[in-house]
Design a protein around this motif. Structure first.
Motif: not given
Ligand SMILES: [Zn+2]
Ligand SMILES: [Zn+2]
Length: 368
Positions: A178, A184, A190, A202, A206, A209, A258
């Motif tokens: 990520a 991102i 996501c 992950t 995310c 981000s 994503y």
């Protein structure tokens, strides 16, 4: 000086790994010997015990560890005995075309060192003097291991060994997908397929981000409970909620920005690709069996301009990323304490593998 050490060894595929005493040879030129402080039990270790990741036995397991340097080989001048390190299972050489183009996760040296050190030889011997393979060129589910200098990254010694260890695989692979593989945008949506050790990271990558909505998909309610703890805003269990792609389409109003596949199955890669909107990006993090294939609707590919990309080791640049991830942990953005839900002694290795298969832990770690 060579040392005797307990190690967790896969002797035969589809048989439980065994704890045996092995000889760890002294470091040669450009190598170091590490006293392992902690080693995470990763799904890839389990995959190596059943041939899903076809590394030939006898194999010393373990590739996710932290420890202390106890001996330096000739020519190692930038590390000292007593340094605390995290093991990187990618020994980036800094010279091949991939290292030079800024993708050390694809390093040619590392591609050669799958069950040996980069020079093609072993540093473990069993009681009969026979060489033992090194999982991922490391083999650190052992009290001591001799590694190439490029496989160790010096870190702040104040971090607990169990927390530092998991940065070396689950955190780097998951969060890196990520943070490094894609960029991102804040406010993005996501989806993460698979909420195991890698998927949970992950999810937190995310969240760090700035993703606003993070949908976790897993067949285990226990893992979905962990997923919420690490930042998932919505969860889908296909066993009880039905078709994941349809659910995601409804939740996102036409597809996510994503999707991350952290399972390693052709079918879930197809779902990841199908659940993003036009122009979206699907990232494959999970390692499938060799020969596994993916089915996509070829007709739609040009019309949808979707991106399907692999993520190797979270697109890691270990010397930059390990300290950065630890800084995010110290700042409170990256959860590591919550990831280590059980610790084991090396003699409890079998229990650690049983718990991994049963899915009871966010991450189990062997502490030495
Ligand atoms: Zn791993
Ligand atoms: Zn390289």
């Amino acid at each position: 000086m060579a040392k005797q050490a307990k190690a967790v060894v896969c002797r035969e595929w589809n048989k439980p790994p065994v704890v045996e005493t092995v000889t760890v040879e002294s470091p040669k030129r450009g190598e170091v010997m590490v006293k392992i402080g902690a080693c995470g039990v990763c799904h890839s270790d389990y995959s190596a015990t059943n041939g899903t990741i076809p590394l030939p036995p006898p194999l010393v397991l373990g590739h996710e560890a932290a420890g202390t340097i106890v001996e330096l080989g000739e020519g190692v001048t930038d590390l000292a005995v007593g340094d605390t390190i995290i093991v990187s299972w990618i020994p980036m050489c800094g010279k091949c075309r991939y290292c030079v183009m800024g993708k050390p996760q694809l390093c040619d040296q590392s591609a050669k060192a799958t069950v040996t050190l980069p020079d093609g030889t072993h540093r473990f011997k069993d009681k009969d003097g026979k060489p033992l393979n090194h999982m991922a060129g490391t083999g650190v589910m052992a009290e001591y291991a001799t590694l190439h200098r490029d496989n160790v990254i010096k870190i702040d010694p104040s971090i607990g060994m169990d927390k530092a260890a998991i940065v070396g695989c689950a955190v780097m692979t998951g969060a890196g997908a990520a943070l490094n593989t894609v960029k991102i945008e804040a406010g993005a949506t996501c989806v993460v397929f698979g909420a195991g050790g890698v998927g949970l990271n992950t999810i937190q990558g995310c969240a760090i981000s700035g993703a606003l909505r993070i949908i976790a998909v897993d067949m285990s309610d226990k893992k979905l409970e962990f997923a919420r703890q690490f930042g998932a805003t919505d969860t889908i269990n296909p066993n009880t909620d039905g078709d994941a792609v349809g659910k995601i389409m409804a939740l996102t109003g036409g597809g996510a920005d994503y999707a991350f596949e952290c399972v390693g199955l052709g079918a879930t890669i197809t779902q990841a690709y199908n659940c993003i909107h036009k122009g979206g990006t699907a990232v494959v993090v999970g390692v499938s069996k060799p020969g596994e294939t993916v089915t996509l609707n070829a007709f739609l590919i040009p019309f949808q301009e979707k991106v399907l990309v692999g993520s190797m080791y979270g697109s890691a640049r270990p010397s930059i990323d390990f300290p950065r991830l630890l800084d995010l942990y110290k700042k409170g953005s990256l959860k590591l304490d919550e990831l280590v839900t059980a610790t084991y002694t090396i003699d409890q290795a079998q229990q650690a593998f049983d718990d991994l298969v049963a899915g009871v832990n966010a991450r189990g770690v062997i502490v030495f």
